[in-house]
Design a protein around this motif. Structure first.
Motif, mmCIF file in Angstrom:
data_model
loop_
_atom_site.group_PDB
_atom_site.id
_atom_site.type_symbol
_atom_site.label_atom_id
_atom_site.label_comp_id
_atom_site.label_asym_id
_atom_site.label_seq_id
_atom_site.Cartn_x
_atom_site.Cartn_y
_atom_site.Cartn_z
ATOM 1 N N ALA A 169 0.837 -1.200 0.000
ATOM 2 C CA ALA A 169 0.000 0.000 0.000
ATOM 3 C C ALA A 169 0.870 1.248 0.000
ATOM 4 O O ALA A 169 2.017 1.224 0.422
ATOM 5 N N LYS A 170 0.287 2.341 -0.454
ATOM 6 C CA LYS A 170 0.992 3.626 -0.451
ATOM 7 C C LYS A 170 1.231 4.080 0.979
ATOM 8 O O LYS A 170 0.612 3.602 1.910
ATOM 9 N N LEU A 171 2.133 5.050 1.130
ATOM 10 C CA LEU A 171 2.449 5.586 2.452
ATOM 11 C C LEU A 171 1.191 6.146 3.116
ATOM 12 O O LEU A 171 0.363 6.762 2.443
ATOM 13 N N PRO A 172 1.052 5.960 4.415
ATOM 14 C CA PRO A 172 -0.106 6.528 5.113
ATOM 15 C C PRO A 172 -0.112 8.051 4.986
ATOM 16 O O PRO A 172 0.925 8.697 4.943
ATOM 17 N N SER A 173 -1.320 8.621 4.935
ATOM 18 C CA SER A 173 -1.434 10.078 4.827
ATOM 19 C C SER A 173 -1.951 10.709 6.117
ATOM 20 O O SER A 173 -2.084 11.927 6.184
ATOM 21 N N SER A 174 -2.224 9.874 7.133
ATOM 22 C CA SER A 174 -2.691 10.387 8.419
ATOM 23 C C SER A 174 -2.385 9.356 9.501
ATOM 24 O O SER A 174 -2.145 8.180 9.197
ATOM 25 N N MET A 175 -2.435 9.784 10.745
ATOM 26 C CA MET A 175 -2.224 8.848 11.854
ATOM 27 C C MET A 175 -3.374 7.839 11.910
ATOM 28 O O MET A 175 -3.151 6.676 12.257
ATOM 29 N N GLU A 176 -4.559 8.247 11.560
ATOM 30 C CA GLU A 176 -5.696 7.319 11.559
ATOM 31 C C GLU A 176 -5.445 6.186 10.568
ATOM 32 O O GLU A 176 -5.682 5.021 10.869
ATOM 33 N N GLU A 177 -4.982 6.552 9.370
ATOM 34 C CA GLU A 177 -4.685 5.538 8.361
ATOM 35 C C GLU A 177 -3.546 4.637 8.833
ATOM 36 O O GLU A 177 -3.608 3.415 8.699
ATOM 37 N N TYR A 178 -2.494 5.239 9.399
ATOM 38 C CA TYR A 178 -1.384 4.454 9.924
ATOM 39 C C TYR A 178 -1.873 3.488 11.006
ATOM 40 O O TYR A 178 -1.538 2.308 10.984
ATOM 41 N N LYS A 179 -2.660 3.977 11.971
ATOM 42 C CA LYS A 179 -3.130 3.136 13.083
ATOM 43 C C LYS A 179 -3.951 1.958 12.553
ATOM 44 O O LYS A 179 -3.805 0.834 13.034
ATOM 45 N N PHE A 229 9.801 1.422 7.898
ATOM 46 C CA PHE A 229 10.398 2.090 6.728
ATOM 47 C C PHE A 229 9.485 3.186 6.206
ATOM 48 O O PHE A 229 9.949 4.259 5.814
ATOM 49 N N GLU A 230 8.188 2.952 6.208
ATOM 50 C CA GLU A 230 7.264 3.989 5.759
ATOM 51 C C GLU A 230 7.360 5.217 6.660
ATOM 52 O O GLU A 230 7.338 6.354 6.176
ATOM 53 N N ALA A 231 7.492 5.006 7.958
ATOM 54 C CA ALA A 231 7.655 6.126 8.891
ATOM 55 C C ALA A 231 8.930 6.900 8.567
ATOM 56 O O ALA A 231 8.937 8.136 8.562
ATOM 57 N N VAL A 232 10.004 6.189 8.274
ATOM 58 C CA VAL A 232 11.271 6.837 7.920
ATOM 59 C C VAL A 232 11.107 7.673 6.649
ATOM 60 O O VAL A 232 11.533 8.828 6.594
ATOM 61 N N PHE A 233 10.479 7.098 5.625
ATOM 62 C CA PHE A 233 10.300 7.836 4.371
ATOM 63 C C PHE A 233 9.483 9.108 4.583
ATOM 64 O O PHE A 233 9.778 10.153 4.005
ATOM 65 N N ALA A 284 14.133 4.546 -5.889
ATOM 66 C CA ALA A 284 13.139 3.612 -5.362
ATOM 67 C C ALA A 284 11.787 4.288 -5.324
ATOM 68 O O ALA A 284 11.690 5.495 -5.123
ATOM 69 N N ASP A 285 10.766 3.504 -5.529
ATOM 70 C CA ASP A 285 9.397 3.993 -5.389
ATOM 71 C C ASP A 285 9.043 3.837 -3.911
ATOM 72 O O ASP A 285 8.559 2.781 -3.499
ATOM 73 N N ILE A 286 9.299 4.876 -3.126
ATOM 74 C CA ILE A 286 9.064 4.761 -1.689
ATOM 75 C C ILE A 286 7.577 4.643 -1.355
ATOM 76 O O ILE A 286 7.223 4.162 -0.283
ATOM 77 N N GLU A 287 6.709 5.053 -2.265
ATOM 78 C CA GLU A 287 5.264 4.882 -2.049
ATOM 79 C C GLU A 287 4.877 3.403 -2.073
ATOM 80 O O GLU A 287 3.865 3.026 -1.504
ATOM 81 N N ASN A 288 5.652 2.608 -2.757
ATOM 82 C CA ASN A 288 5.364 1.172 -2.883
ATOM 83 C C ASN A 288 6.620 0.341 -2.658
ATOM 84 O O ASN A 288 6.884 -0.595 -3.395
ATOM 85 N N CYS A 289 7.393 0.700 -1.673
ATOM 86 C CA CYS A 289 8.644 -0.004 -1.386
ATOM 87 C C CYS A 289 8.364 -1.454 -0.981
ATOM 88 O O CYS A 289 7.602 -1.704 -0.056
ATOM 89 N N GLU A 290 8.972 -2.363 -1.698
ATOM 90 C CA GLU A 290 8.865 -3.777 -1.367
ATOM 91 C C GLU A 290 10.159 -4.203 -0.687
ATOM 92 O O GLU A 290 11.238 -4.037 -1.243
#
Length: 181
Positions: free
Chosen positions: A27-37, A55-59, A120-126
């Motif tokens: 999935a793409k990087l979260p755009s909010s804390m609600e989505e992340y949670k 890694f998503e948090a780092v990006f 790298a496509d950090i939005e979809n990092c595998e």
């Protein structure tokens, strides 16, 4: 006996997840804390899923526009990260590498390499998980392939209330081979 059967179940899940993480788009990087949670509740049921969220948090933390969200996510996904980690001398090297060496973290994304400048496509990092190992009860090491390193790098994760959190990430921010010009 309970520990052994639990280890076998987690090891089997780890083998399944290793191949899934190497071949499945994420999935793409979260755009909010609600989505992340919501994703954390679902994906951090495995050490590999929690590693991906780290890694998503780092990006997100690397980007000035999403730094605040990335910071909140790092505080949540890491087991014992202090609130002042970005001003705490104990975390200075991690923060410095996150801010100034994005290639280190992009090297873990499938398709990146020194020869392509760690694009790298950090939005979809595998991530490619090469192996997992139980370190202690409720603690696992997940070994991740970095295109800029000679051998996989371990990330330790600890289970807290049924979900996994990063507990040791220092191997992940070691330098990588220089990008080729």
């Amino acid at each position: 006996m309970k520990s052994v059967s639990r280890f076998i179940a987690i090891a089997c899940a780890g083998l399944f997840m290793a191949s899934a993480f190497a071949t499945t788009a994420m999935a793409k990087l979260p755009s909010s804390m609600e989505e992340y949670k919501a994703r954390y509740e679902k994906e951090a049921k495995t050490p590999e899923g929690a590693a991906k969220l780290w890694f998503e948090a780092v990006f997100l933390y690397q980007n000035a526009e999403t730094k605040s969200l990335g910071r909140k996510m790092l505080l949540d996904i890491m087991k014992s990260l202090p609130d002042d980690f970005d001003r705490n001398s104990g975390y200075a090297k991690m923060v410095e590498r996150i801010k100034n060496n994005p290639e280190i973290f992009r090297s873990f994304c499938a398709g990146s390499s020194p020869s392509n400048g760690y694009k790298a496509d950090i939005e979809n990092c595998e991530l490619t998980v090469t192996s997992t190992r139980e370190e202690a009860e409720n603690t696992f090491a997940v070994f991740l392939k970095s295109s800029g390193a000679d051998s996989p790098r371990p990330m330790k994760l600890t289970q807290v209330d049924g979900l996994w959190k990063a507990s040791s990430v220092s191997s992940l921010y070691l330098q990588v081979q220089p990008a080729k010009k």
